[in-house]
Design a protein around this motif. Structure first.
Motif, PDB file in Angstrom:
ATOM      1  N   SER A  52       0.824  -1.214   0.000  1.00  0.00           N
ATOM      2  CA  SER A  52       0.000   0.000   0.000  1.00  0.00           C
ATOM      3  C   SER A  52       0.858   1.264   0.000  1.00  0.00           C
ATOM      4  CB  SER A  52      -0.983  -0.014   1.172  1.00  0.00           C
ATOM      5  OG  SER A  52      -1.978  -0.981   0.919  1.00  0.00           O
ATOM      6  N   LEU A  53       1.699   1.329  -1.033  1.00  0.00           N
ATOM      7  CA  LEU A  53       2.668   2.422  -1.195  1.00  0.00           C
ATOM      8  C   LEU A  53       3.646   2.488  -0.009  1.00  0.00           C
ATOM      9  CD1 LEU A  53       3.954   4.906  -2.614  1.00  0.00           C
ATOM     10  CD2 LEU A  53       2.309   3.620  -3.948  1.00  0.00           C
ATOM     11  N   TRP A  54       4.241   1.305   0.292  1.00  0.00           N
ATOM     12  CA  TRP A  54       5.414   1.182   1.156  1.00  0.00           C
ATOM     13  C   TRP A  54       5.134   1.357   2.634  1.00  0.00           C
ATOM     14  CZ3 TRP A  54       9.624   4.612  -1.728  1.00  0.00           C
ATOM     15  CH2 TRP A  54       9.509   4.426  -3.118  1.00  0.00           C
ATOM     16  N   VAL A  55       3.880   1.329   3.042  1.00  0.00           N
ATOM     17  CA  VAL A  55       3.594   1.574   4.459  1.00  0.00           C
ATOM     18  C   VAL A  55       3.295   0.301   5.261  1.00  0.00           C
ATOM     19  CG1 VAL A  55       2.759   3.916   3.973  1.00  0.00           C
ATOM     20  CG2 VAL A  55       1.113   2.040   4.124  1.00  0.00           C
ATOM     21  N   THR A  56       2.693  -0.684   4.601  1.00  0.00           N
ATOM     22  CA  THR A  56       2.260  -1.883   5.313  1.00  0.00           C
ATOM     23  C   THR A  56       3.457  -2.766   5.631  1.00  0.00           C
ATOM     24  OG1 THR A  56       0.219  -1.786   4.051  1.00  0.00           O
ATOM     25  CG2 THR A  56       0.665  -3.833   5.200  1.00  0.00           C
ATOM     26  N   THR A  57       3.604  -3.168   6.869  1.00  0.00           N
ATOM     27  CA  THR A  57       4.759  -3.992   7.242  1.00  0.00           C
ATOM     28  C   THR A  57       4.361  -5.436   7.548  1.00  0.00           C
ATOM     29  OG1 THR A  57       4.498  -3.271   9.501  1.00  0.00           O
ATOM     30  CG2 THR A  57       6.108  -2.061   8.163  1.00  0.00           C
ATOM     31  N   LEU A  58       3.341  -5.620   8.369  1.00  0.00           N
ATOM     32  CA  LEU A  58       2.990  -6.968   8.835  1.00  0.00           C
ATOM     33  C   LEU A  58       1.737  -7.490   8.141  1.00  0.00           C
ATOM     34  CD1 LEU A  58       3.562  -6.309  12.661  1.00  0.00           C
ATOM     35  CD2 LEU A  58       5.227  -7.014  10.923  1.00  0.00           C
ATOM     36  N   GLY A  59       1.302  -6.788   7.120  1.00  0.00           N
ATOM     37  CA  GLY A  59       0.074  -7.174   6.428  1.00  0.00           C
ATOM     38  C   GLY A  59      -1.099  -6.358   6.930  1.00  0.00           C
ATOM     39  N   HIS A  60      -2.266  -6.679   6.380  1.00  0.00           N
ATOM     40  CA  HIS A  60      -3.490  -5.970   6.748  1.00  0.00           C
ATOM     41  C   HIS A  60      -4.247  -6.763   7.808  1.00  0.00           C
ATOM     42  CE1 HIS A  60      -2.974  -3.210   3.333  1.00  0.00           C
ATOM     43  NE2 HIS A  60      -2.562  -4.270   2.656  1.00  0.00           N
ATOM     44  N   ARG A  61      -4.985  -6.052   8.599  1.00  0.00           N
ATOM     45  CA  ARG A  61      -5.837  -6.675   9.625  1.00  0.00           C
ATOM     46  C   ARG A  61      -5.066  -7.641  10.514  1.00  0.00           C
ATOM     47  NH1 ARG A  61     -10.948  -8.949   7.033  1.00  0.00           N
ATOM     48  NH2 ARG A  61     -11.431  -9.423   9.202  1.00  0.00           N
ATOM     49  N   VAL A  62      -3.956  -7.147  11.022  1.00  0.00           N
ATOM     50  CA  VAL A  62      -3.151  -7.914  11.967  1.00  0.00           C
ATOM     51  C   VAL A  62      -3.900  -7.911  13.310  1.00  0.00           C
ATOM     52  CG1 VAL A  62      -0.908  -8.041  13.121  1.00  0.00           C
ATOM     53  CG2 VAL A  62      -1.086  -7.137  10.766  1.00  0.00           C
ATOM     54  N   PRO A  63      -4.253  -9.087  13.833  1.00  0.00           N
ATOM     55  CA  PRO A  63      -5.100  -9.105  15.040  1.00  0.00           C
ATOM     56  C   PRO A  63      -4.558  -8.238  16.173  1.00  0.00           C
ATOM     57  CG  PRO A  63      -4.893 -11.316  14.144  1.00  0.00           C
ATOM     58  CD  PRO A  63      -3.976 -10.435  13.327  1.00  0.00           C
ATOM     59  N   GLU A  64      -3.249  -8.289  16.423  1.00  0.00           N
ATOM     60  CA  GLU A  64      -2.675  -7.507  17.534  1.00  0.00           C
ATOM     61  C   GLU A  64      -2.811  -6.008  17.287  1.00  0.00           C
ATOM     62  OE1 GLU A  64      -1.212  -9.964  15.922  1.00  0.00           O
ATOM     63  OE2 GLU A  64      -0.059 -11.264  17.276  1.00  0.00           O
ATOM     64  N   LEU A  65      -2.646  -5.588  16.039  1.00  0.00           N
ATOM     65  CA  LEU A  65      -2.735  -4.156  15.731  1.00  0.00           C
ATOM     66  C   LEU A  65      -4.193  -3.691  15.770  1.00  0.00           C
ATOM     67  CD1 LEU A  65      -0.063  -3.782  12.872  1.00  0.00           C
ATOM     68  CD2 LEU A  65       0.217  -3.569  15.354  1.00  0.00           C
ATOM     69  N   ASP A  66      -5.083  -4.519  15.241  1.00  0.00           N
ATOM     70  CA  ASP A  66      -6.515  -4.195  15.326  1.00  0.00           C
ATOM     71  C   ASP A  66      -6.914  -4.000  16.789  1.00  0.00           C
ATOM     72  OD1 ASP A  66      -6.436  -4.671  12.618  1.00  0.00           O
ATOM     73  OD2 ASP A  66      -7.877  -6.322  12.625  1.00  0.00           O
ATOM     74  N   GLU A  67      -6.428  -4.919  17.613  1.00  0.00           N
ATOM     75  CA  GLU A  67      -6.759  -4.898  19.038  1.00  0.00           C
ATOM     76  C   GLU A  67      -6.200  -3.631  19.710  1.00  0.00           C
ATOM     77  OE1 GLU A  67      -8.803  -6.598  20.614  1.00  0.00           O
ATOM     78  OE2 GLU A  67      -8.299  -6.037  22.669  1.00  0.00           O
ATOM     79  N   ALA A  68      -5.002  -3.236  19.310  1.00  0.00           N
ATOM     80  CA  ALA A  68      -4.386  -2.038  19.907  1.00  0.00           C
ATOM     81  C   ALA A  68      -5.233  -0.801  19.625  1.00  0.00           C
ATOM     82  CB  ALA A  68      -2.968  -1.845  19.362  1.00  0.00           C
ATOM     83  N   VAL A  69      -5.772  -0.711  18.412  1.00  0.00           N
ATOM     84  CA  VAL A  69      -6.626   0.439  18.083  1.00  0.00           C
ATOM     85  C   VAL A  69      -7.911   0.373  18.896  1.00  0.00           C
ATOM     86  CG1 VAL A  69      -7.870   1.653  16.255  1.00  0.00           C
ATOM     87  CG2 VAL A  69      -5.690   0.561  15.735  1.00  0.00           C
ATOM     88  N   ARG A  70      -8.499  -0.823  18.958  1.00  0.00           N
ATOM     89  CA  ARG A  70      -9.774  -0.962  19.699  1.00  0.00           C
ATOM     90  C   ARG A  70      -9.601  -0.571  21.161  1.00  0.00           C
ATOM     91  NH1 ARG A  70     -10.344  -6.009  16.827  1.00  0.00           N
ATOM     92  NH2 ARG A  70     -11.689  -5.624  15.036  1.00  0.00           N
ATOM     93  N   ARG A  71      -8.507  -1.021  21.764  1.00  0.00           N
ATOM     94  CA  ARG A  71      -8.301  -0.709  23.188  1.00  0.00           C
ATOM     95  C   ARG A  71      -8.102   0.781  23.407  1.00  0.00           C
ATOM     96  NH1 ARG A  71      -4.864  -5.557  25.794  1.00  0.00           N
ATOM     97  NH2 ARG A  71      -4.514  -4.007  27.398  1.00  0.00           N
ATOM     98  N   GLN A  72      -7.369   1.412  22.501  1.00  0.00           N
ATOM     99  CA  GLN A  72      -7.134   2.841  22.659  1.00  0.00           C
ATOM    100  C   GLN A  72      -8.435   3.627  22.478  1.00  0.00           C
ATOM    101  OE1 GLN A  72      -4.339   4.192  23.818  1.00  0.00           O
ATOM    102  NE2 GLN A  72      -5.398   6.175  23.859  1.00  0.00           N
ATOM    103  N   LEU A  73      -9.317   3.111  21.600  1.00  0.00           N
ATOM    104  CA  LEU A  73     -10.612   3.778  21.391  1.00  0.00           C
ATOM    105  C   LEU A  73     -11.394   3.895  22.693  1.00  0.00           C
ATOM    106  CD1 LEU A  73     -12.025   2.394  18.018  1.00  0.00           C
ATOM    107  CD2 LEU A  73     -11.674   4.793  18.638  1.00  0.00           C
ATOM    108  N   ASP A  74     -11.214   2.898  23.556  1.00  0.00           N
ATOM    109  CA  ASP A  74     -11.927   2.934  24.840  1.00  0.00           C
ATOM    110  C   ASP A  74     -11.272   3.877  25.843  1.00  0.00           C
ATOM    111  OD1 ASP A  74     -13.941   1.223  24.077  1.00  0.00           O
ATOM    112  OD2 ASP A  74     -12.809  -0.572  24.642  1.00  0.00           O
TER     113      ASP A  74
END
Ligand SMILES: *Cc1c(COP(=O)(O)O)cnc(C)c1O
Length: 430
Positions: A52-74
């Motif tokens: 995605s123009l050199w930004v994606t490192t571990l792939g898309h929808r990485v469970p740990e990263l998704d989870e990090a965003v969800r937790r911060q949202l709270d």
């Protein structure tokens, strides 16, 4: 053509895209993703071989990263860093400070790579003003350099034939001293000599360590950088390393500066900082640079710069988790193994093709330079379009096909990219 593409063309203006030809070029309209694949509105899948123009490192929808965003949202999505702090941003800055090749680091956050470079330029400039040294108001940059599209970062970029339109904006761009690019084996020696000659007028030297990405994956040898680092030291010129493209494991080490033996005064990070999730960039300053801005409250030594979304908490949460994953798992050994595999496959399968002029690779940053027999054949564009038809998303830089897969790419996917690239080159050029 999908209805979505037409709706897109009716209201969205795409960067670096000729909108008059946008629909003819059969754009993919992404709806979702899984792992290394993007999935379009019709359910078709594309291997994301440009991260995605050199930004994606571990792939898309990485469970740990998704989870990090969800937790911060709270907790909180964003709070300003102007004059106040945010817990997750502190944690991220501490984690970055532990790994960046910068002495006594302090981190100034922004949102895009260009802004990180812009910040570095202004910090370097004000550093000398704060130090009471007159005349150090210029910069040395390299041929083929690309540092982003804001006016300051564009000024550092090479205007000649870069394909980024920098020359068009010449009247807006401030002049810089220009050493040769990595296409010239003497580039860094010449740059070092220019530092010695022009030190009294230089605020800083700005380089892309190891690889000039946007120049078409131009590479320098790690050992070539010592002479420049030494010249900066000897003549007290600040060294800025733009690792927006090379940072976070892309070239095989966490930062390319490590391989080059560089300890920059200012380090620019972006792209992979959040693993490709959210727009966040950072300028990391050494303690020496940072200290020059200390003074009286509301005084003139204060850094006169800051972005509204600098240090966004959602981005910080995902960047923190990402940094943990990259440093605590075997991502870098995968980069080494897949880089060796990609290199070997490109050499046996792609290099012998008569349409191919050169292949350059460092870590999982690769460029396949095509050799069109004439002007205007748009081989780079057409080869990538043929690859996209085969389900592998590629985007060229002129006639250099960029191969920049996620760092977690697996062996079978590397094979698929090379086979598709071979078939696409054969179809267009054969
Ligand atoms: C992409 C890039 C930039 C600009 O980053 P943006 O996030 O696109 O503004 C700056 N420097 C280098 C080396 C880059 O590759």
């Amino acid at each position: 053509m999908s209805d979505w593409a037409k709706r897109d063309a009716a209201v969205v203006w795409h960067g670096f895209t000729q909108m008059g030809a946008y629909l003819e070029n059969a754009p993919i309209i992404v709806e979702r993703a899984e792992g290394h694949e993007l999935i379009d509105v019709d359910g078709r899948r594309y291997l994301d071989a440009i991260s995605s123009l050199w930004v994606t490192t571990l792939g898309h929808r990485v469970p740990e990263l998704d989870e990090a965003v969800r937790r911060q949202l709270d907790l909180v999505a964003h709070s300003t860093l102007l004059g106040h702090g945010n817990r997750v941003v502190i944690e991220l800055a501490e984690a970055l400070a532990a790994v960046v090749p910068v002495d006594r680091p302090h981190v100034l956050f922004a949102s895009d790579g260009a802004s990180a470079v812009e910040q570095a330029l202004k910090i370097a400039f004000q550093f000398w003003a704060n130090a009471g040294v007159a005349g150090r108001t210029s910069y040395l940059a390299l041929g083929g350099a690309y540092h982003g599209d804001t006016v300051g970062s564009l000024s550092l970029g090479d205007g000649d034939g870069s394909g980024f339109g920098a020359g068009l904006f010449d009247a807006l761009r401030f002049p810089v001293l220009r050493a040769p690019g990595y296409g010239d084996p003497a580039a860094l020696e010449v740059a070092a000599a220019m530092v010695a000659e022009h030190a009294a007028q230089l605020a800083a030297v700005v380089v892309e360590p190891l690889v000039q990405g946007a120049a078409g994956m131009r590479m320098a040898r790690p050992k070539d950088f010592a002479v420049l680092a030494e010249a900066c030291r000897a003549h007290d010129v600040l060294l800025v390393c733009d690792e927006v493209a090379t940072g976070f494991g892309r070239t095989g080490t966490l930062f390319a500066s490590e391989q080059c033996g560089l300890a920059p005064d200012l380090l620019c990070l972006g792209k992979g900082l959040t693993g490709g999730y959210l727009p966040m960039s950072a300028t990391v300053a050494s303690g020496r640079v940072f200290d020059a801005f200390l003074g009286a409250d509301l005084g003139v030594r204060t850094l006169f710069h800051g972005h509204s979304y600098g240090g966004n908490a959602l981005a910080a949460a995902v960047a923190l988790r990402h940094l943990q994953l990259v440093t605590e798992t075997d991502v870098l050994s995968n980069v080494a193994a897949r880089s060796a595999q990609l290199s070997a496959l490109l050499r046996t399968v792609v290099v012998p093709m008569p349409a191919v002029a050169d292949v350059r690779l460092r870590g999982l940053m690769a460029g396949v330079e095509l050799a069109p027999p004439g002007e205007g054949l748009r081989w780079g564009r057409r080869v990538c379009a043929a690859a996209v038809e085969r389900g592998v998303l590629l985007r060229p830089l002129g006639d250099v096909v960029v191969v920049m897969p996620p760092l977690t790419i697996i062996a079978a996917e590397i094979e698929r990219i090379v086979v598709v690239l071979r078939d696409a080159i054969a179809e267009v050029t054969g």
